[in-house]
Write a protein that holds these residues in place. Sequence first.
Motif, PDB file in Angstrom:
ATOM      1  N   VAL A 276      19.237   7.632  51.203  1.00  0.00           N
ATOM      2  CA  VAL A 276      20.377   7.884  51.127  1.00  0.00           C
ATOM      3  C   VAL A 276      21.086   7.038  52.241  1.00  0.00           C
ATOM      4  O   VAL A 276      22.294   6.123  51.711  1.00  0.00           O
ATOM      5  CB  VAL A 276      20.818   9.221  51.413  1.00  0.00           C
ATOM      6  CG1 VAL A 276      22.383   9.357  51.103  1.00  0.00           C
ATOM      7  CG2 VAL A 276      20.423  10.027  50.221  1.00  0.00           C
ATOM      8  N   GLY A 277      20.790   6.865  53.358  1.00  0.00           N
ATOM      9  CA  GLY A 277      21.367   6.140  54.396  1.00  0.00           C
ATOM     10  C   GLY A 277      21.209   4.541  54.251  1.00  0.00           C
ATOM     11  O   GLY A 277      22.217   4.101  54.208  1.00  0.00           O
ATOM     12  N   VAL A 278      20.116   4.446  53.703  1.00  0.00           N
ATOM     13  CA  VAL A 278      20.152   2.858  53.409  1.00  0.00           C
ATOM     14  C   VAL A 278      20.746   2.493  52.043  1.00  0.00           C
ATOM     15  O   VAL A 278      21.472   1.387  52.189  1.00  0.00           O
ATOM     16  CB  VAL A 278      18.648   2.505  52.760  1.00  0.00           C
ATOM     17  CG1 VAL A 278      18.351   1.230  52.533  1.00  0.00           C
ATOM     18  CG2 VAL A 278      17.736   2.621  54.362  1.00  0.00           C
ATOM     19  N   ALA A 279      21.059   3.277  51.146  1.00  0.00           N
ATOM     20  CA  ALA A 279      21.959   2.928  49.926  1.00  0.00           C
ATOM     21  C   ALA A 279      23.286   3.099  50.260  1.00  0.00           C
ATOM     22  O   ALA A 279      24.085   2.019  49.911  1.00  0.00           O
ATOM     23  CB  ALA A 279      21.534   4.275  48.802  1.00  0.00           C
ATOM     24  N   LEU A 280      23.702   4.100  51.300  1.00  0.00           N
ATOM     25  CA  LEU A 280      25.085   3.970  51.721  1.00  0.00           C
ATOM     26  C   LEU A 280      25.502   2.715  52.362  1.00  0.00           C
ATOM     27  O   LEU A 280      26.352   1.925  52.334  1.00  0.00           O
ATOM     28  CB  LEU A 280      25.535   5.218  52.601  1.00  0.00           C
ATOM     29  CG  LEU A 280      25.415   6.158  51.708  1.00  0.00           C
ATOM     30  CD1 LEU A 280      25.617   7.639  52.926  1.00  0.00           C
ATOM     31  CD2 LEU A 280      26.481   6.414  50.924  1.00  0.00           C
ATOM     32  N   GLY A 281      24.529   2.273  53.356  1.00  0.00           N
ATOM     33  CA  GLY A 281      24.685   0.989  54.105  1.00  0.00           C
ATOM     34  C   GLY A 281      24.631  -0.370  53.298  1.00  0.00           C
ATOM     35  O   GLY A 281      25.587  -1.216  53.769  1.00  0.00           O
TER      36      GLY A 281
END
Length: 378
Positions: A120-125
């Motif tokens: 999720v963090g990578v997608a938001l980034g």
Amino acid sequence: MNDSSWGTPPHTGSQAGYWGPSDQGPVQGAAPAGPAYDAPKAQQTRPMPIVPEVPAYGGDQDDDRGAARLSGPLFRDEPPQSPPYPAAQQNPEPMPDAPQPAPRPQKKSAGRDLGAAIGVGVALGVVIIASLFIVKAVFVGVVAVAVVVGLWELTSRLQERKGIKAPLVPLALGGGAMVVAGYVRGAEGAWVAMALTALAVLVWRMTEPPEGYLKDVTAGVFAAFYVPFLATFVALMLTAEDGPWRVLTFLLLTVVSDTGAYAVGWRFGSHKLAPRISPGKTREGLVGAVTFAMVAGALCMQFLIDDGAWWQGLILGLAVAASATLGDLGESMIKRDLGIKDMGTLLPGHGGIMDRLDSLLPTAPVVWLLMVLFVGSG
């Protein structure tokens, strides 16, 4: 037949043709000798009783049925049969407990789905970086959407846990307008939008009964300041010529601070930082947050920000670590008062939007102010 017939075998009378005297062996015409007919052993053999003849059934003799059943001395003289195996004796004393193997030491757990959190963090980034460097207005829209969702989570938890009905409609409209006003009109536009949003909360709540009015509008004004007003400083950073790099520096330092606190605290943490507020935070984790953030700040100010210097990055990193930790503790205090672990479940492995904005929101004005002092408003 008298009782003497159950004694030793007779040697005279009608049975003399079968057995002779015990010292003369078998008589002529007797049954063949063998182990079962040896005289010495025959004297020790008990003769079988004579069973009475069974009368014929039928006619008037039906009442005599069962008279020939085996009974009498044959069964009375036999000793009772003992059980084939002796009964197991009960042990009055309990058996001692078997020694249990020592429990294996359990590994430390992060408490969350780390794989989902990273994904999720990578997608938001990716979404943030793409919108930040392609079209600034799109990034402003992303910030406004995050603000509205955060307000929805916060007001929902207040109503569920405390019965506080902060009006969401004026907060959502005013919060989105506040972010846009900060990008278009600067700090002055953000302050005006904040004041109008607070006024709208007061008026909107008047349409309902007066019970609980004070606590509802107080919570509404707090929510307006806590989420959208602090988020407007991100829009203010974006207005500079190198605005995307300033915003990227702000995001990187906050994420690096949180990552350093987690990594060092998970591996070496043993002294609680604020056990009554957030038992998972440690002093070692705070040292990790400061160290990671200062190193990242020096690199970012030296290579990403125009006219920036590495020593400025050290100060910036220290300030970010402090504000991010305080922001995390502040939301932990709110959640502890509400009796919840996360503000929402929208982001797997993270919780809700507010669980990601907790350290970003109070850090935004700190980074904006230090950027202005170090390199100007741009």
